[in-house]
Design an enzyme around this catalytic site. Structure first.
Site, PDB file in Angstrom:
ATOM      1  N   LYS A 164      -0.165   5.699   8.216  1.00 38.28           N
ATOM      2  CA  LYS A 164       0.577   5.826   6.954  1.00 38.28           C
ATOM      3  C   LYS A 164      -0.422   5.952   5.796  1.00 38.28           C
ATOM      4  O   LYS A 164      -0.311   6.853   4.955  1.00 38.28           O
ATOM      5  CB  LYS A 164       1.464   4.589   6.735  1.00 38.28           C
ATOM      6  CG  LYS A 164       2.314   4.645   5.474  1.00 38.28           C
ATOM      7  CD  LYS A 164       2.780   3.252   5.026  1.00 38.28           C
ATOM      8  CE  LYS A 164       1.694   2.491   4.283  1.00 38.28           C
ATOM      9  NZ  LYS A 164       2.105   1.232   3.662  1.00 38.28           N
TER      10      LYS A 164
ATOM     11  N   LYS B 295      -7.708   1.645  -2.675  1.00 37.46           N
ATOM     12  CA  LYS B 295      -7.375   1.264  -1.295  1.00 37.46           C
ATOM     13  C   LYS B 295      -7.603   2.451  -0.355  1.00 37.46           C
ATOM     14  O   LYS B 295      -8.066   2.273   0.784  1.00 37.46           O
ATOM     15  CB  LYS B 295      -5.922   0.793  -1.225  1.00 37.46           C
ATOM     16  CG  LYS B 295      -5.424   0.373   0.165  1.00 37.46           C
ATOM     17  CD  LYS B 295      -6.029  -0.942   0.639  1.00 37.46           C
ATOM     18  CE  LYS B 295      -5.596  -1.309   2.060  1.00 37.46           C
ATOM     19  NZ  LYS B 295      -4.270  -1.911   2.163  1.00 37.46           N
TER      20      LYS B 295
ATOM     21  N   THR C  62       0.878  -1.164   0.000  1.00 39.11           N
ATOM     22  CA  THR C  62       0.000   0.000   0.000  1.00 39.11           C
ATOM     23  C   THR C  62       0.915   1.213   0.000  1.00 39.11           C
ATOM     24  O   THR C  62       1.578   1.510   0.995  1.00 39.11           O
ATOM     25  CB  THR C  62      -0.928  -0.002   1.213  1.00 39.11           C
ATOM     26  OG1 THR C  62      -1.803  -1.132   1.120  1.00 39.11           O
ATOM     27  CG2 THR C  62      -1.781   1.263   1.255  1.00 39.11           C
TER      28      THR C  62
END
Lengths: 288, 288
Positions: B239, B171, B96
């Site tokens: 993050k 995502k 990711t």
């Protein structure tokens, strides 16, 4: 069973009808008497001229009106339900109202030998019409046990939560969860469009995992289309969130996000969305 | 197929194993070589001393590391994957990472005649171990069509989203939705406890309707218990939300609630919850 139903709005009208279909003898009262007459014709039921008269003809009296003030009017008012109800009867309030009102009604009715249950519902107009509501019930357990067979006429699920007021408090938990889900979904869809994504493909990818929700499954397409005519109105949500935030002020719960979303719904109202459904939170993001 | 897998963390280790079980010839690289040796013993696979050497032995090279910097190191670094990969091969990044890195990698690999897909996953460690991940893929459609049979080794669902970077952006949509759901659920459960409700009964009542979510179904009990050891860590969520808010700064999306929840996760980190799972948002509310 001899039942009364007070309040024939978009919820109460079909709910009272389900009671007839389940074999109960139902007397209704509605502020607008035309609506009550139409209901009586449609369902071969009876009408009463006052809440008190309706209650006098019943062993179980259901109320489903707009807010705390409306509940007070039909129960405590002149010719209100309490003026006609008999000792040993049961009063059930399906209105989404405050927990403090529920506790007050439980205490006052108890002095008359009448049982009281606060029993707000979820499932919306479709749930009422299909007899598939979820009912969250507060009050005395033995009163709940008496009521449950009657409530089954329009419930898909009926859950006893705890003492008086608990049904209302459970409904508040429901609305808090919805506030977070719909705001998150709104920001997610808004971000997807700004990023130029194929939203259909994105939802296809994420709708089975940790981001899944009833709101995503049932509302993402209409939210993207800007269609907000599918249920619970923003003005009602603001009423519920207002009561929730009041209650949080008393019990000390920290509802930062809920407060923020309540403000966002106020912005939606300013956009003309008072009667839009709760998924319209996305509308304030999509203004350019 | 000859495949390479770079990065044997909690996700990559089982994912690479599923490739072997699916019949592929797999060469792995991991920064800690002990882990790579253990994997090779467990799955009868091969190890390489550098990412470049692993890539040289493969037609499809998968990467699953921590963040943008880690991806750059194993792809662009000395003896990185690009130093060994052959024209006509395919590079798939499961990390990711940012959408801008995905676009850059797509452009650079294209100049070498190598295909590139950004393919972040959801489903967590359990999804990786059970071969039940959801994979969101950006890049060229013909590269996706080449990759899909291999990805099936560890995917329950694989979805092509659009051009390079689209997998990463999808995502981000997923994480935005989760932020709202978990914050709403946290406030709802917190309110329920402050109100003295039987939380089990409340969830029983509301978990089938408009407040339903995967998070409610799978996390309410552990959240109430204060158990936060069930998956995706707060530091990883921060993050992801950080990249999401950066991207929103570029595309103009208004992510007010997402920004707020990112701040709440920072508060959870201050409580010592860096490695707790994302449901630990409730912890900051329950401090007295």
């Amino acid at each position: 069973m001899r039942m009364a139903f007070i309040g024939l709005g978009v919820m109460g009208y079909p709910m009272a009808g389900h009671l007839v279909k389940a074999g109960h003898e139902v007397t209704v009262y509605n502020r607008s008497q035309d609506k009550a007459a139409a209901w009586a014709t449609a369902f071969a039921g009876k009408t009463a001229a006052t809440p008190g008269a309706a209650a006098a003809a019943a062993d179980v009296v259901c109320v489903c009106v707009g807010n705390d003030d409306d509940v007070r009017a039909v129960i405590f008012g002149t010719d209100g339900a309490l003026a006609g109800i008999s000792p040993g009867s049961l009063l059930i309030d399906h209105t989404t109202a405050s927990a403090s009102l529920a506790r007050e009604l439980h205490a006052v009715t108890g002095q008359q030998g009448v049982g009281f249950l606060d029993a707000p519902v979820s499932g919306g107009q479709a749930g009422a019409e299909n007899g598939a509501l979820t009912i969250m019930v507060g009050g005395d357990r033995h009163d709940y046990d008496r009521a449950e067979p009657a409530l089954a006429a329009y419930a898909r699920a009926c859950q006893y939560i705890g003492p008086a007021g608990s049904g209302q408090l459970a409904k508040m938990v429901n609305q808090i969860c919805i506030a977070g889900i719909v705001q998150g979904l709104s920001e997610g869809l808004h971000f997807a469009r700004r990023a130029g994504l194929d939203v259909d493909a994105v939802i296809g990818a994420i709708s089975k995992g940790a981001a899944q929700s009833w709101q995503m499954e049932n509302r993402w397409q209409t939210m993207v289309n800007g269609e907000f005519e599918f249920g619970f109105a923003v003005e009602w949500m603001r009423k519920d969130l207002g009561m929730t935030l009041d209650e949080a002020g008393r019990n000390g719960a920290r509802l930062d996000m809920t407060r923020l979303v309540d403000n966002y719904y106020a912005e939606v109202q300013e956009l003309g969305g008072n009667r839009w459904d709760t998924s319209s939170l996305i509308a304030r993001l999509e203004r350019t």
